[in-house]
Write an enzyme that holds these catalytic residues in place. Structure first.
Site, PDB file in Angstrom:
ATOM      1  N   CYS A  76      30.314  39.153  41.731  1.00 16.32           N
ATOM      2  CA  CYS A  76      30.050  39.139  43.285  1.00 16.32           C
ATOM      3  C   CYS A  76      30.658  37.214  43.121  1.00 16.32           C
ATOM      4  O   CYS A  76      30.176  37.219  44.473  1.00 16.32           O
ATOM      5  CB  CYS A  76      28.634  39.276  43.851  1.00 16.32           C
ATOM      6  SG  CYS A  76      27.794  41.213  43.022  1.00 16.32           S
ATOM      7  N   CYS A  79      32.403  35.362  45.425  1.00 19.49           N
ATOM      8  CA  CYS A  79      32.580  35.261  46.312  1.00 19.49           C
ATOM      9  C   CYS A  79      31.434  34.729  47.289  1.00 19.49           C
ATOM     10  O   CYS A  79      31.279  33.830  47.876  1.00 19.49           O
ATOM     11  CB  CYS A  79      32.313  37.167  47.465  1.00 19.49           C
ATOM     12  SG  CYS A  79      34.125  37.691  47.757  1.00 19.49           S
ATOM     13  N   HIS A  80      30.225  34.892  46.324  1.00 24.18           N
ATOM     14  CA  HIS A  80      29.305  34.097  46.441  1.00 24.18           C
ATOM     15  C   HIS A  80      28.757  33.092  45.729  1.00 24.18           C
ATOM     16  O   HIS A  80      27.945  32.236  45.936  1.00 24.18           O
ATOM     17  CB  HIS A  80      28.109  35.847  47.127  1.00 24.18           C
ATOM     18  CG  HIS A  80      27.868  36.316  47.883  1.00 24.18           C
ATOM     19  ND1 HIS A  80      28.110  36.412  48.758  1.00 24.18           N
ATOM     20  CD2 HIS A  80      28.224  37.718  47.293  1.00 24.18           C
ATOM     21  CE1 HIS A  80      27.813  37.970  49.605  1.00 24.18           C
ATOM     22  NE2 HIS A  80      28.802  38.561  48.267  1.00 24.18           N
ATOM     23  N   MET A 117      31.672  43.087  52.804  1.00 26.13           N
ATOM     24  CA  MET A 117      30.631  43.523  51.840  1.00 26.13           C
ATOM     25  C   MET A 117      30.809  45.386  51.228  1.00 26.13           C
ATOM     26  O   MET A 117      30.781  46.137  51.883  1.00 26.13           O
ATOM     27  CB  MET A 117      29.144  43.066  52.081  1.00 26.13           C
ATOM     28  CG  MET A 117      28.105  43.769  51.144  1.00 26.13           C
ATOM     29  SD  MET A 117      28.115  42.986  49.775  1.00 26.13           S
ATOM     30  CE  MET A 117      27.077  42.962  48.854  1.00 26.13           C
ATOM     31  N   HIS A 356      42.837  26.158  48.615  1.00 24.83           N
ATOM     32  CA  HIS A 356      43.070  26.538  48.702  1.00 24.83           C
ATOM     33  C   HIS A 356      44.237  26.599  47.538  1.00 24.83           C
ATOM     34  O   HIS A 356      44.553  25.551  46.707  1.00 24.83           O
ATOM     35  CB  HIS A 356      43.243  28.021  48.263  1.00 24.83           C
ATOM     36  CG  HIS A 356      42.749  29.026  47.007  1.00 24.83           C
ATOM     37  ND1 HIS A 356      41.990  29.435  46.342  1.00 24.83           N
ATOM     38  CD2 HIS A 356      44.396  30.046  46.712  1.00 24.83           C
ATOM     39  CE1 HIS A 356      42.086  30.248  45.454  1.00 24.83           C
ATOM     40  NE2 HIS A 356      43.928  30.653  45.409  1.00 24.83           N
TER      41      HIS A 356
END
Length: 572
Positions: A76, A79-80, A117, A356
């Site tokens: 996770c 992404c978070h 998600m 990025h």
């Protein structure tokens, strides 16, 4: 790479009930290829962290908390965010999650959402017990990984062969300009392959999941950085090229670069960390850490403080003593003047969030970098030290270094592919000769599908190669598309690289096209699981026919490949 299953119809219905959730991706939904890209395990999963127990949160034992923390960092955090403050995914902090409650969160985690998600429960990736565990975990205060400062770095710093004991001339007969540094992702190694003979010269021990290899200005040294923030310095002049120094600059990282300006060849190296959010400048021949600079600060759009702005790509300018440092979450591009480290001068350029990868235009004056979740390419004029343009492109651009060529209609251009859709955006890069086309998307090509990681051409080539290793369709991920640069209106051709490899079972994802020194061969990694055979396929660039397949039991999970000459001179 973690398995991401397709969201079931029931999941779409359930997720629709939660469309207003604060952590749903409403503006820029995350695609399946993006989730695949972000979901790789973080080295922070194994780090000791402080458990801050909130009495209002659902109870958890220390064992439960530690297990949930490991799952979070493995699946996770990409992404978070490490601190759950949000990165390409939305925040998952207790002020958001606790009002939702455990049952709500369990349903969301189990079934996923149309916004990107994953359906962790119905896909089989998490059991019902683990879903319950994660629903309780995200209501706890996020644990904070330890910082990593100068004293920590120096404890890991090791000079294996001192500069004065290294050879004064090249001690081997290898054509090191045509040597390839090949990432063996899951073994913590790189394979040094002779591009002429196609034989492995040496397998060098490195950090975990090497992200990039960079060549020094002289072409003698190879700098390799793993996701665990370990840097290895490889001397290509040794009889058998191998490590001469190493250091760990943080707990998680992606980028390393070396000074290129003519008065500073091989003098400095720089590395940027995901955690802690900072960069460090080192001596180029020993990796001795000299200066650490934090990147925590305000975002370019909302002007809010972000505690975890990760350092993404770094490049060195060729005509002045500067590093270009891209800070992901704040959306800032830093021009770091390394001519005087005691009086460090930095130019801060506001671009767009989630910076990025990127690369130079053909003149090496303009640097183009993807702001991936903003669906933009930022252009920096390194000569003037300012932002030239923000260009809207396709969904989640991921250029690697991009691809430069002369368009038959629009003149010099640079191209990027995308993780989130099948398009290739072609951008004009010649403000003098083709002013009307400069810093605009002049043409959009349609490729095989989303999930592109790298796009590549060469000044001597008429081909534009586009991989799709993260596409969920095996036929697409196991092949590569190639466009004719002389006639871009023609449909792309598809080459069955995985089939040509002659391997047996396995994912056989095709990734990271890389040219040899001469520009007449293009190399592809055939990337399978750690316990299955992988390979490298070499294609004749002119005929687009199979030239050879490199197989060796030591080629385990090959991904990135970096030709020494092309990396040294930024040829792409």
């Amino acid at each position: 790479m973690k398995k991401i299953a397709t969201i079931t119809p029931l999941a779409w219905v359930v997720a629709g009930l939660f469309a207003g959730a604060a952590f749903a991706q409403d503006k820029h939904p995350t695609t399946e290829p993006e989730v695949r890209y972000q979901a790789g395990g973080s080295p922070l999963a194994s780090e000791e962290m402080h458990q801050n127990i909130d009495p209002k949160a659902p109870p958890m034992t220390k064992a439960e908390f530690d297990k949930a923390r490991q799952i979070y960092f493995e699946r996770c955090a990409g992404c978070h965010g490490v601190l759950r403050k949000g990165a390409t995914g939305k925040p998952l902090t207790p002020d958001i999650t606790m009002p939702r409650g455990t049952e709500y969160l369990k349903t969301f985690i189990k079934y996923g959402s149309p916004a990107g998600m994953p359906n962790w429960g119905t896909s089989g990736d998490l059991t019902d017990a683990e879903v319950d565990l994660m629903a309780r975990y995200v209501q706890q205060q996020p644990p904070t990984p330890p910082e990593f400062g100068m004293a920590d770095m120096k404890k890991t710093w090791k000079v294996i062969v001192a500069p004065e004991k290294r050879p004064t001339k090249k001690m081997n007969n290898y054509n090191i300009a045509n040597l390839f540094s090949v990432t063996l992702r899951d073994t913590g190694e790189v394979a040094l392959i002779d591009g002429d003979s196609k034989k492995i010269i040496n397998i060098v021990k490195t950090g975990y999941a090497v992200h990039i290899s960079r060549t020094s200005a002289s072409g003698r040294y190879l700098f390799v950085i793993g996701r665990d923030a370990k840097i290895n310095l490889i001397d290509l002049w040794l009889e058998k090229p191998d490590n001469v120094a190493e250091i760990r600059v943080g707990l998680e990282a992606r980028s390393v670069e070396t000074s290129k300006y003519k008065k500073f060849e091989d003098k400095y190296a720089i590395a940027g960390s995901y955690w802690p959010p900072q960069y460090v400048i080192m001596n180029g021949d020993t990796l001795e850490p000299l200066k650490i600079v934090a990147t925590r600060g305000m975002t370019v759009d909302t002007q809010e403080y972000h505690p975890e702005p990760r350092v993404a790509s770094i490049v060195a300018t060729h005509d002045k003593p500067e590093f270009i440092v891209n800070v992901k979450e704040t959306g800032k591009i830093l021009l770091v003047d390394y001519s005087d480290l005691n009086n460090l001068k930095t130019t801060e350029i506001g671009a767009a969030r989630f910076l990025h990868d990127g690369g130079w235009d053909s003149t090496k004056r303009y640097f183009l970098v993807a702001a991936n979740q903003s669906n933009k390419i930022a252009v920096v004029d390194s000569k003037e030290g300012k932002l030239t343009a923000l260009i809207d492109v396709g969904k989640i651009p991921h250029p690697g270094r991009g691809a430069n060529f002369v368009h038959p209609k629009f003149g010099p251009v640079w191209a990027t592919g995308h993780l989130g859709d099948e398009t290739v955006s072609i951008i004009g890069t010649d403000p003098k000769g083709h002013k009307q086309n400069a810093w605009k998307v002049v043409q959009t090509l349609k490729g095989q599908g989303g999930g592109n990681l790298f796009i590549k051409t060469h000044p001597k080539s008429n081909n534009l190669w586009v991989d799709t290793p993260l596409n969920p369709d095996a036929k697409i991920s196991q092949s590569v598309a190639v466009f004719d640069l002389k006639n871009l209106d023609k449909p792309f051709a598809v080459l069955p690289i995985a089939e040509w490899s002659g391997l047996g079972e396995g994912a056989k994802r095709i990734t990271q096209p890389e040219y040899n020194r001469a520009g007449d061969e293009i190399w592809f990694s055939v990337w399978s699981a750690k316990n299955l055979q992988s390979a490298i396929v070499v294609v004749d660039d002119k005929t687009r026919k199979l030239k050879t397949v490199i197989k060796d039991e030591r080629l385990i999970t090959p991904t990135g490949k970096f030709n020494v000459y092309n990396t040294q001179h930024d040829v792409y």
